[in-house]
Write a protein that holds these residues in place. Structure first.
Motif, PDB file in Angstrom:
ATOM      1  N   ALA A  24       0.814  -1.204   0.000  1.00 20.99           N
ATOM      2  CA  ALA A  24       0.000   0.000   0.000  1.00 20.99           C
ATOM      3  C   ALA A  24       0.852   1.260   0.000  1.00 20.99           C
ATOM      4  CB  ALA A  24      -0.927   0.006   1.219  1.00 20.99           C
ATOM      5  N   VAL A  25       2.041   1.184   0.598  1.00 21.46           N
ATOM      6  CA  VAL A  25       2.908   2.356   0.683  1.00 21.46           C
ATOM      7  C   VAL A  25       3.697   2.560  -0.598  1.00 21.46           C
ATOM      8  CG1 VAL A  25       4.920   3.342   1.859  1.00 21.46           C
ATOM      9  CG2 VAL A  25       3.101   2.260   3.187  1.00 21.46           C
ATOM     10  N   ALA A  26       4.370   1.512  -1.054  1.00 23.27           N
ATOM     11  CA  ALA A  26       5.295   1.664  -2.179  1.00 23.27           C
ATOM     12  C   ALA A  26       5.028   0.706  -3.320  1.00 23.27           C
ATOM     13  CB  ALA A  26       6.738   1.467  -1.681  1.00 23.27           C
ATOM     14  N   GLY A  27       4.182  -0.294  -3.118  1.00 21.56           N
ATOM     15  CA  GLY A  27       3.960  -1.315  -4.130  1.00 21.56           C
ATOM     16  C   GLY A  27       5.008  -2.404  -4.052  1.00 21.56           C
ATOM     17  N   GLY A  28       4.649  -3.592  -4.550  1.00 20.30           N
ATOM     18  CA  GLY A  28       5.619  -4.669  -4.610  1.00 20.30           C
ATOM     19  C   GLY A  28       5.563  -5.657  -3.471  1.00 20.30           C
ATOM     20  N   GLY A  29       4.453  -5.703  -2.730  1.00 21.65           N
ATOM     21  CA  GLY A  29       4.353  -6.652  -1.630  1.00 21.65           C
ATOM     22  C   GLY A  29       4.485  -8.095  -2.080  1.00 21.65           C
ATOM     23  N   GLY A  30       4.100  -8.374  -3.319  1.00 18.70           N
ATOM     24  CA  GLY A  30       4.225  -9.729  -3.854  1.00 18.70           C
ATOM     25  C   GLY A  30       5.666 -10.201  -3.943  1.00 18.70           C
ATOM     26  N   ALA A  47       1.976 -21.556  -5.598  1.00 21.14           N
ATOM     27  CA  ALA A  47       2.445 -20.362  -4.894  1.00 21.14           C
ATOM     28  C   ALA A  47       1.878 -19.097  -5.546  1.00 21.14           C
ATOM     29  CB  ALA A  47       3.976 -20.313  -4.899  1.00 21.14           C
ATOM     30  N   LEU A  48       1.886 -19.046  -6.870  1.00 25.60           N
ATOM     31  CA  LEU A  48       1.356 -17.877  -7.575  1.00 25.60           C
ATOM     32  C   LEU A  48      -0.152 -17.757  -7.378  1.00 25.60           C
ATOM     33  CD1 LEU A  48       3.358 -18.055 -10.930  1.00 25.60           C
ATOM     34  CD2 LEU A  48       3.620 -16.358  -9.105  1.00 25.60           C
ATOM     35  N   GLY A  49      -0.883 -18.868  -7.474  1.00 26.01           N
ATOM     36  CA  GLY A  49      -2.328 -18.830  -7.287  1.00 26.01           C
ATOM     37  C   GLY A  49      -2.715 -18.451  -5.882  1.00 26.01           C
ATOM     38  N   THR A  50      -2.014 -19.004  -4.883  1.00 27.05           N
ATOM     39  CA  THR A  50      -2.281 -18.677  -3.483  1.00 27.05           C
ATOM     40  C   THR A  50      -1.970 -17.222  -3.209  1.00 27.05           C
ATOM     41  OG1 THR A  50      -1.744 -20.946  -2.834  1.00 27.05           O
ATOM     42  CG2 THR A  50      -1.721 -19.288  -1.100  1.00 27.05           C
ATOM     43  N   ALA A 156       3.324 -13.427 -13.580  1.00 31.32           N
ATOM     44  CA  ALA A 156       4.211 -13.542 -12.419  1.00 31.32           C
ATOM     45  C   ALA A 156       3.663 -12.738 -11.243  1.00 31.32           C
ATOM     46  CB  ALA A 156       5.623 -13.083 -12.789  1.00 31.32           C
ATOM     47  N   GLY A 157       3.690 -11.405 -11.362  1.00 32.67           N
ATOM     48  CA  GLY A 157       3.038 -10.568 -10.365  1.00 32.67           C
ATOM     49  C   GLY A 157       3.917  -9.722  -9.478  1.00 32.67           C
ATOM     50  N   SER A 190      -6.339  -6.807 -11.883  1.00 32.07           N
ATOM     51  CA  SER A 190      -5.566  -7.939 -12.395  1.00 32.07           C
ATOM     52  C   SER A 190      -5.470  -9.064 -11.365  1.00 32.07           C
ATOM     53  CB  SER A 190      -4.168  -7.485 -12.834  1.00 32.07           C
ATOM     54  OG  SER A 190      -3.487  -6.818 -11.791  1.00 32.07           O
ATOM     55  N   ASN A 191      -5.379  -8.704 -10.080  1.00 30.46           N
ATOM     56  CA  ASN A 191      -5.339  -9.735  -9.040  1.00 30.46           C
ATOM     57  C   ASN A 191      -6.615 -10.570  -9.033  1.00 30.46           C
ATOM     58  OD1 ASN A 191      -2.805  -9.375  -7.860  1.00 30.46           O
ATOM     59  ND2 ASN A 191      -3.521  -7.822  -6.442  1.00 30.46           N
ATOM     60  N   PHE A 192      -7.760  -9.886  -9.052  1.00 29.69           N
ATOM     61  CA  PHE A 192      -9.040 -10.590  -8.979  1.00 29.69           C
ATOM     62  C   PHE A 192      -9.277 -11.430 -10.236  1.00 29.69           C
ATOM     63  CE2 PHE A 192     -13.704 -10.875  -9.353  1.00 29.69           C
ATOM     64  CZ  PHE A 192     -13.982 -11.481  -8.135  1.00 29.69           C
ATOM     65  N   THR A 193      -8.950 -10.867 -11.385  1.00 30.57           N
ATOM     66  CA  THR A 193      -9.098 -11.598 -12.647  1.00 30.57           C
ATOM     67  C   THR A 193      -8.227 -12.849 -12.651  1.00 30.57           C
ATOM     68  OG1 THR A 193      -9.518  -9.521 -13.825  1.00 30.57           O
ATOM     69  CG2 THR A 193      -8.893 -11.429 -15.153  1.00 30.57           C
ATOM     70  N   SER A 194      -6.960 -12.679 -12.251  1.00 32.02           N
ATOM     71  CA  SER A 194      -6.042 -13.805 -12.207  1.00 32.02           C
ATOM     72  C   SER A 194      -6.467 -14.820 -11.147  1.00 32.02           C
ATOM     73  CB  SER A 194      -4.627 -13.294 -11.905  1.00 32.02           C
ATOM     74  OG  SER A 194      -3.681 -14.331 -12.009  1.00 32.02           O
ATOM     75  N   LEU A 195      -7.005 -14.340 -10.027  1.00 35.80           N
ATOM     76  CA  LEU A 195      -7.485 -15.233  -8.968  1.00 35.80           C
ATOM     77  C   LEU A 195      -8.576 -16.164  -9.484  1.00 35.80           C
ATOM     78  CD1 LEU A 195      -7.953 -16.217  -6.035  1.00 35.80           C
ATOM     79  CD2 LEU A 195      -9.419 -14.191  -5.714  1.00 35.80           C
ATOM     80  N   ILE A 196      -9.557 -15.608 -10.184  1.00 39.25           N
ATOM     81  CA  ILE A 196     -10.650 -16.425 -10.729  1.00 39.25           C
ATOM     82  C   ILE A 196     -10.097 -17.470 -11.689  1.00 39.25           C
ATOM     83  CG2 ILE A 196     -12.758 -16.400 -12.103  1.00 39.25           C
ATOM     84  CD1 ILE A 196     -13.048 -15.216  -9.293  1.00 39.25           C
ATOM     85  N   THR A 197      -9.142 -17.054 -12.510  1.00 36.66           N
ATOM     86  CA  THR A 197      -8.553 -17.981 -13.481  1.00 36.66           C
ATOM     87  C   THR A 197      -7.768 -19.088 -12.781  1.00 36.66           C
ATOM     88  OG1 THR A 197      -8.345 -16.088 -14.995  1.00 36.66           O
ATOM     89  CG2 THR A 197      -7.225 -18.118 -15.615  1.00 36.66           C
ATOM     90  N   PHE A 198      -6.963 -18.714 -11.773  1.00 39.40           N
ATOM     91  CA  PHE A 198      -6.212 -19.716 -11.018  1.00 39.40           C
ATOM     92  C   PHE A 198      -7.160 -20.675 -10.292  1.00 39.40           C
ATOM     93  CE2 PHE A 198      -2.212 -17.083 -11.048  1.00 39.40           C
ATOM     94  CZ  PHE A 198      -1.373 -18.089 -11.504  1.00 39.40           C
ATOM     95  N   ALA A 199      -8.276 -20.152  -9.773  1.00 35.44           N
ATOM     96  CA  ALA A 199      -9.245 -21.006  -9.074  1.00 35.44           C
ATOM     97  C   ALA A 199      -9.843 -22.034 -10.031  1.00 35.44           C
ATOM     98  CB  ALA A 199     -10.345 -20.137  -8.452  1.00 35.44           C
ATOM     99  N   ILE A 200     -10.168 -21.592 -11.240  1.00 27.78           N
ATOM    100  CA  ILE A 200     -10.700 -22.514 -12.243  1.00 27.78           C
ATOM    101  C   ILE A 200      -9.687 -23.603 -12.576  1.00 27.78           C
ATOM    102  CG2 ILE A 200     -11.442 -22.697 -14.663  1.00 27.78           C
ATOM    103  CD1 ILE A 200     -12.622 -19.857 -14.356  1.00 27.78           C
ATOM    104  N   LEU A 201      -8.410 -23.228 -12.591  1.00 32.21           N
ATOM    105  CA  LEU A 201      -7.348 -24.175 -12.914  1.00 32.21           C
ATOM    106  C   LEU A 201      -6.954 -25.042 -11.716  1.00 32.21           C
ATOM    107  CD1 LEU A 201      -5.094 -21.759 -15.014  1.00 32.21           C
ATOM    108  CD2 LEU A 201      -6.525 -23.611 -15.903  1.00 32.21           C
TER     109      LEU A 201
END
Length: 259
Positions: A24-30, A47-50, A156-157, A190-201
């Motif tokens: 939230a401060v600087a970005g890049g927590g991932g 790891a990426l999906g979680t 990647a993220g 992008s997080n939410f979109t990728s989350l749904i896709t990872f969940a489907i997979l």
């Protein structure tokens, strides 16, 4: 799904809080959460999906905070929303097609590169507190920026939030708070979109993801308010040092252990 030891969950919770604050401060927590999950022995796809599940909590909290502070105008950025959504879907399917062994070798290098980028980039000097003019040129920038960073977040993220902030300041001459508000909203997209896709997979560890997500959300809430009050640079050196250390260890384990 194996049961996780309480000590491991506690450590992940602390890491997630710190990562949410940093994001939230600087970005890049991932850049902190992904190598931590990999260090537990999770396959790279899991790891990426979680991480996407956890990151969605943080990015949604930060995005809402910036929106309530009137630092983000959704209607102006609708083209960036669309492009980010498309890029994230394509990027997530692309990472699913990559072999686990290859991804395990490449991910640490991506994280390390993102960490070095946050060290060396120079924040554009601008104090503009207004949005850019609506014109075809601005619209094209939104499409290109949204698709590129959406694809990267799906693929990647790590570092996406920081990339959004600095590129928005450079492209639109926004000040850091407006750029951060835009970055958090698009990062959530992008997080939410990728989350749904990872969940489907089927690439998500739900226990780890939900635990980290709740702590990320708390950290993001504290971090977003801290950034609004104090600015976004005061924790970057320590953060990048820790991330770089984790990435180097992961790269060593992936490339040299067992030779």
């Amino acid at each position: 799904m194996e049961l996780v030891e309480p000590t491991t969950l506690f450590i992940l919770a602390i890491v997630a809080f710190v990562a949410g604050f940093i994001d939230a401060v600087a970005g890049g927590g991932g850049m902190l959460t992904v190598p931590t999950l990999l260090s537990l022995g999770l396959p790279p796809h899991i790891a990426l999906g979680t991480n996407k599940l956890a990151a969605t909590f943080a990015s949604s909290t930060a995005a809402v905070t910036y929106y309530r502070k009137q630092l983000f105008t959704p209607s102006f950025w609708k083209r960036a929303f669309i492009a980010t959504f498309i890029g994230a879907v394509i990027g997530t399917f692309a990472v699913d097609a990559i072999s686990t062994a290859w991804l395990q070798k490449v991910l640490p290098l991506i994280i390390l590169a993102a960490a070095f980028y946050t060290i060396w980039y120079k924040t554009p000097h601008t104090s503009h507190t207004h949005l850019p003019t609506r014109c075809p040129h601005t619209h094209r920038k939104q499409y290109v920026q949204g698709f590129t960073l959406g694809f990267y977040d799906g693929l990647a993220g790590p570092g996406t939030g920081a990339f959004w902030t600095v590129s928005s300041m450079a492209l639109y001459r926004l000040n850091i708070l407006l750029a951060s508000g835009l970055g958090k909203a698009m990062n959530f997209t992008s997080n939410f979109t990728s989350l749904i896709t990872f969940a489907i997979l089927g690439h998500i560890d739900w226990i780890l993801g939900l635990t980290m997500g709740l702590c990320l959300m708390v950290g993001a809430f504290v971090g977003a308010h801290s950034a609004i009050h104090f600015g976004g640079k005061f924790i970057r050196p320590v953060f990048v040092l820790v991330v770089s250390g984790l990435a180097v260890k992961l790269a060593y384990d992936a490339w040299f252990v067992g030779l």
